[in-house]
Enzyme design. Structure first.
Site, mmCIF file in Angstrom:
data_model
loop_
_atom_site.group_PDB
_atom_site.id
_atom_site.type_symbol
_atom_site.label_atom_id
_atom_site.label_comp_id
_atom_site.label_asym_id
_atom_site.label_seq_id
_atom_site.Cartn_x
_atom_site.Cartn_y
_atom_site.Cartn_z
ATOM 1 N N ASP A 1 -16.206 2.313 2.522
ATOM 2 C CA ASP A 1 -14.805 1.993 2.763
ATOM 3 C C ASP A 1 -14.065 2.118 1.437
ATOM 4 O O ASP A 1 -14.665 2.015 0.367
ATOM 5 C CB ASP A 1 -14.688 0.575 3.309
ATOM 6 C CG ASP A 1 -13.250 0.153 3.507
ATOM 7 O OD1 ASP A 1 -12.484 0.912 4.110
ATOM 8 O OD2 ASP A 1 -12.891 -0.930 3.034
ATOM 9 N N THR B 1 -10.340 0.825 0.740
ATOM 10 C CA THR B 1 -9.466 -0.286 0.385
ATOM 11 C C THR B 1 -10.256 -1.580 0.267
ATOM 12 O O THR B 1 -10.887 -2.023 1.216
ATOM 13 C CB THR B 1 -8.360 -0.448 1.451
ATOM 14 O OG1 THR B 1 -7.662 0.771 1.565
ATOM 15 C CG2 THR B 1 -7.416 -1.564 1.061
ATOM 16 N N ASP C 1 -15.985 -4.079 3.043
ATOM 17 C CA ASP C 1 -15.596 -5.455 2.739
ATOM 18 C C ASP C 1 -14.895 -6.153 3.880
ATOM 19 O O ASP C 1 -14.644 -7.343 3.790
ATOM 20 C CB ASP C 1 -14.665 -5.465 1.524
ATOM 21 C CG ASP C 1 -13.319 -4.836 1.841
ATOM 22 O OD1 ASP C 1 -13.302 -3.807 2.543
ATOM 23 O OD2 ASP C 1 -12.294 -5.365 1.392
#
Length: 1111
Positions: A422, A424, A755
């Site tokens: 991922d 961001t 996250d």
């Protein structure tokens, strides 16, 4: 689960809507109706998981409905209780083929006709293995008991019988967490601040709001108790960015969208109380729909090890069958004719061969090592602890250590071929800062120094943490002589959807994205301070005086538009459109007369090469007549009931054309940075894949399954030719699908790292899942196999811990198979000299203790502590990682090498002592060539050989390794002399039968020479082969080891001279990333004006920041 039935009255057509916790039986086609649940209240000390549901009636027509009453909400994740632990744990352990195999062997050893070894030779190791595993399972289950108790006893308030009552989670009636429709809150106009870090990784606050009608009419308990409405909504789905529904209340219909929803996983902040009703519960919530199934993960070595155990078992059966046939022919030709072998049983040769088969199954059972699996578990547990204890993966700012959440995948970390990450919050920290600007002739430059005091003596709102230094730019702003700079920062302070909160003299900005917050904060620091807004005005402080602008329209941002605009009426009556967005879309909408595009592109390239993120600012003056005509189209599109988003986008396109830069001569830009925490792994086969945002479905669908399969394969082949691939605007499920495709078509070991909750499916799908813990939420961490606080720790996790774990496990398995082959096959050679009679070559207690005491500790320490090079060299030479990706250290080739090595060792251990005992005479005139003395010499040679062999395989020596090797040999001789003593024979004469054998054999010097000769011949070929390989065909690891001292000295020298390295500039241009990071703003909320009007709060709290979680 209890069901009660009743009639539900309502007439509706062409609706296909379902609700998770109610089961509706259709009487008419296309009809499915949601019942109305009671409300809930969120207070300062409450968290919620589920809510009781009720229904209402309408008198138009009747439909039959089943209402499900759940028994409770108690969570049970533990496996055992006091009564079930022993039987259930034993049942689970005996589902393992190896444990069941040894249980069957134990049963066979009880049968007198085929028993060739005492029962305790199998029982002792089996009980030890089962006991260690049971203790580990018990510790894990006690932790689950504690967690369940904590969750089940959380408190919450539920509306029952017209009033809120406090209860525990375990007593709730629906039994699951939910997505909630916000009805009202204690904030003005039912505004609610939420943080969606666990959904999308974004830590900035977002805004949700209740409908105006529910805000005005559902504030008190009695109002909530009388609430009676129907909710028609979309079916449960995994779209985190979209919700469509309608509330029908008092014959009025009200549109519902995502702004009215509190999804499970978000945190409610700065809000005292909010009321809501369940829309989706349990597995129908959006976050659960994106979660995917929990998959049982196994490493490649696990799978390969199981196949090798099956291979060993097949070899065992073949050997035993061959020896049984040999015994049949031997007894037929020799045994039956020898009078001294007559036993009086009268068995035929074939039957004796059948019994001999099972006897050899028992004798040769150590080819399938009983202690293999428990030894592997011990090594993995130790490797997991080393990850947890690694201080270089500890993040002091958040007091967060690395965490191995599983103990079964450590060696797989050393075999990763593809990384799916991922972006961001994972590759970046979502921390935005204004870094550079290019305005007309002014070029602001960041010198990476702390802020000077130049802002504070004239700007009381300046942020002391703001890091920007350019005296010339500040002087131009202060002089007010450059109108372009004035317009530049004015645009930043006006064109946004930021909310502002006044806390004394401090302004607190709440932005829809970190991008917005960074831009408005930058303008504030340069003297253009955003002060307040209403539904139709924006007020800013321009240096030393306030100005209020009338907001005529706000054209909000979305991922397709990649820009936002605002239309303002200036105090002098002029109408101007301000626009900011990605350069890729701004350039397409510039007026044909725009100049300096090439100069602007050069500036963009310079900024992009510095890995900074860019966007462009522009404007357009609009006449009153043009605006009036456009405003009518905008109003019509705003109330459109079908394709509203498409209609608005079309109207926006009309006004956002022929845009100009500030002054035609120079284009205005701003640049801001996400502070990167990226570390490159520099591996040829190790590829990164970045994922972000959402992607609309492809309209060009394949016509059949074959074409779909071909397209998928072509996509994977094309992607894997690249060193890095960026997948933009993909849903959480699509992320997981990409991982699945690579696993499917490349048969590669994959790792996913993220996250947020939108990464959970991807994390679960990959062979290894890594969660980033900290400010981004815990959903990804709870679903991961490994967790830490910073993306940069991934490098150490793979190149150090992963590589070490892989090398250690491979060494352990190769040696473990070798030592068991060397031990067991001595029985095979002995069979040719005992008439294939299933007689053992060793003493019974030696067979029992060989894997438990005599040879286990040194190899366990190699599996726990060994390292070919230290951690610094592992990071310095990433090519050392390649053997793990290639799987070259443990495969069937290595297995057969271990097999043939064991065969060679067993040959030497049997035939060299056999030759030494043949026709010999001791110093005392006695011939010690008896069976017991031979067993002692063979066993002693074996123990010394296998312990010195693991010494040759050890790369990293500590005093623990040294004492383990010496200690294992010492333990063998100590135990042997004890069990061969006369004293223990007197106590148990039938169990200990080798009385005096050790002392009688080992007092002969030539038998010691026999042992030394056997050990030397066994080890000499190994030493020669290792020397040739390291000299003539050295691996990368051998070369690094050879120069290890040189590299370590260089590292020490660098440490002394070390300075903070400058950032390495890239060579390629990167276009604007602004559109990829921004999210939709709050244009509708701002335009409504409802967030501005104040209402007295009930139960006013003290100033502070409250946090609530919606489950």
């Amino acid at each position: 689960m209890k069901k009660t039935s009743f009639y539900f009255d309502f007439r509706v057509s062409d609706i296909s809507i379902c609700y998770s916790s109610l089961t509706f039986q259709k009487v008419h086609e296309k009809v499915c109706i949601i019942s109305q649940p009671t409300s809930f209240k969120l207070t300062e000390d409450s968290q919620f998981s589920s809510f009781w549901m009720r229904t209402c009636k309408n008198e138009d027509s009747k439909f039959y409905c089943s209402y499900i009453c759940f028994q409770g909400n108690a969570i049970k994740t533990y496996k055992y209780n006091v009564l079930t632990f022993l039987p259930l744990n034993l049942y689970e352990q005996f589902k393992r083929a190896a444990n069941l195999y040894f249980l069957c062997l134990l049963i066979l050893q009880i049968i007198p006709q085929i028993s060739t070894l005492p029962w305790y030779t199998t029982l002792v190791p089996l009980v030890l293995v089962l006991g260690i595993t049971a203790i580990k399972d018990l510790v894990d289950d006690l932790a689950r008991h504690r967690m369940d108790k904590e969750i089940n006893n959380r408190r919450c308030d539920v509306l029952l019988n017209g009033r809120f009552e406090e209860t525990r989670w375990m007593n709730l009636q629906v039994g699951d967490v939910a997505d909630i429709l916000l009805l009202s809150s204690s904030n003005p106009n039912s505004l609610c601040y939420v943080e969606t870090a666990e959904l999308d990784g974004e830590t900035n606050l977002k805004f949700k709001m209740g409908l105006k009608v529910t805000d005005e009419r559902l504030q008190e308990e009695d109002q909530l108790a009388r609430y009676n409405a129907l909710i028609l909504c979309e079916e449960p789905n995994n779209r985190l960015d979209k919700f469509m529904g309608t509330m029908i209340w008092d014959s009025q219909s009200y549109a519902l969208d995502l702004d009215n929803m509190l999804l499970r996983g978000c945190k409610i902040r700065n809000t005292d109380v909010c009321h809501g009703l369940v829309i989706f519960a349990g597995n129908d919530t959006k976050i659960m729909r994106n979660g995917g199934k929990t998959r049982f993960k196994r490493t490649r070595i696990d799978i390969l090890m199981n196949y090798m155990v099956y291979t060993i078992f097949a070899l065992l059966v073949l050997l035993c069958a061959g020896l049984a046939i040999g015994h049949t022919y031997w007894y037929e030709s020799i045994g039956s004719k020898a009078w001294y072998l007559y036993d009086g049983l009268g068995y035929s040769s074939s039957y004796r061969g059948f019994l001999s088969f099972w006897g050899y199954i028992i004798i040769l059972n150590t080819m399938v090592p009983i202690s293999l699996y428990v030894s592997v578990e011990v090594i993995r547990l130790g490797q997991s602890k080393f990850i947890n204890w690694d201080l270089q993966m500890y993040y002091a700012d958040k007091d967060t250590a690395a965490k191995a959440r599983t103990t079964t995948l450590n060696e797989q970390l050393g075999q990763i071929e593809y990384i799916f990450s991922d972006k961001t919050g994972t590759l970046t920290q979502n921390i935005m800062a204004f870094k550079k600007s290019n305005v007309t002739i002014v070029d602001g430059t960041d010198f990476s120094q702390h802020l000077l005091d130049i802002f504070y003596f004239w700007n009381k709102y300046a942020d002391k943490k703001f890091q920007f230094e350019d005296h010339f730019l500040v002087s131009c702003i202060r002089s007010k002589k450059d109108p372009q700079i004035h317009e530049f920062f004015k645009l930043l302070s006006l064109c946004h959807t930021v909310m502002v909160e006044h806390k004394g003299d401090e302004l607190v900005y709440q932005a829809a994205s970190p991008d917005e917050g960074a831009l408005v904060t930058a303008a504030c620091n340069f003297g253009y301070v955003f002060l307040s807004r209403t539904q139709d005005t924006i007020t800013i402080l321009e240096m030393d005086h306030e100005e209020t602008y009338e907001m005529l329209a706000l054209l909000d941002f979305n991922s397709d538009r990649k820009r936002m605009s605002i239309i303002l009426r200036f105090p002098d009556g002029k109408i101007r459109l301000y626009c900011k967005g990605a350069d890729t879309v701004i350039y397409q909408r510039l007026d044909a007369n725009s100049k300096n595009i090439e100069t602007t592109q050069e500036a963009l390239d310079i900024f992009a090469n510095e890995t900074l993120r860019t966007l462009c600012l522009c404007y357009k003056d609009i006449s009153q007549a043009e605006f009036d005509a456009w405003s009518q189209k905008h109003q019509a599109a705003s109330v459109s009931m079908g394709n509203r988003e498409e209609a608005l986008d079309t109207v926006y396109e009309e006004i956002e054309e022929n845009l100009l830069h500030f002054l035609v001569s120079v284009q205005n830009e701003i640049l801001y940075e996400k502070k990167k925490k990226r570390r490159r792994l520099r591996l040829k086969k190790l590829r990164k894949r970045f994922t972000n945002s959402t992607n609309p479905p492809d309209s060009n669908q394949p016509v059949d399954d074959w074409e779909k399969e071909k397209r998928q394969e072509d996509f994977v082949d094309m992607a894997c030719e690249c060193s890095a691939v960026i997948c933009c605007r993909v849903t959480p499920k699509q992320k997981a699908n990409v991982v699945s495709l690579v696993k499917r078509y490349k048969k590669a070991v994959t790792l996913s790292i993220g996250d947020g909750a939108n990464d959970v499916n991807m994390i679960k799908t990959a062979d290894i899942g890594v969660g980033i813990s900290g400010q981004e939420g815990m959903q990804a961490v709870m679903s991961s196999d490994y967790a830490f606080a910073q993306f940069r720790y991934l490098q150490r996790l793979l190149l150090v811990h992963g590589r070490w774990s892989y090398i250690r496990m491979c060494k352990f398995l190769r040696y473990f198979f070798y030592k068991n082959f060397a031990f067991t096959l001595v029985h095979f050679w002995f069979s040719f000299f005992n008439g294939f009679s299933s007689q053992t070559a060793y003493e019974d207690w030696f067979i029992t203790l060989y894997n438990v005491c005599y040879s286990s500790l040194p190899v366990l320490l190699v599996g726990l502590l060994d390292q070919d090079v230290n951690d610094k060299l592992s990071l310095r030479f990433p090519k050392l990682y390649l053997p793990g990706q290639q799987g070259s250290l443990f495969n069937y080739k290595n297995f057969f090498i271990s097999l043939f090595h064991g065969i060679f060792t067993s040959l030497m251990i049997f035939f060299i002592p056999y030759g030494a005992f043949l026709q010999t005479m001791g110093q005392d005139g006695e011939a010690p060539s008896d069976y017991q003395s031979f067993a002692v010499v063979a066993a002693s040679s074996l123990i010394i050989t296998v312990n010195l062999q693991i010494s040759l395989n050890t790369s990293y020596w500590t005093f623990v390794n040294f004492f383990a090797v010496i200690g294992s040999i010492a333990i063998y001789f100590g135990v042997m002399f004890d069990i061969h003593s006369a004293g223990i024979h007197v106590i148990l004469p039938t169990t200990f039968t080798f009385t005096g054998a050790a002392s009688n054999a080992l007092r002969q010097p030539y038998l010691w020479l026999t042992i030394i000769l056997t050990v030397g011949i066994c080890l000499l070929p190994v030493i020669c082969i290792q020397f040739l390989y390291q000299t003539i065909w050295p691996s990368v690891g051998d070369k690094v080891q050879r120069n290890r001292m040189k590299y370590e000295l260089e590292d020490e020298e660098e440490e002394r001279k070390k300075k903070k390295p400058a950032f390495q500039r890239g060579g390629r241009s990167r276009r604007s990333a602004y559109a990829f990071s921004h999210s939709s703003g709050y244009a509708d909320l701002i335009a409504s004006g409802r967030s501005i009007r104040q209402r007295p709060r009930t139960n006013e709290r003290a100033n502070g920041k409250w946090e609530r979680r919606v489950f």
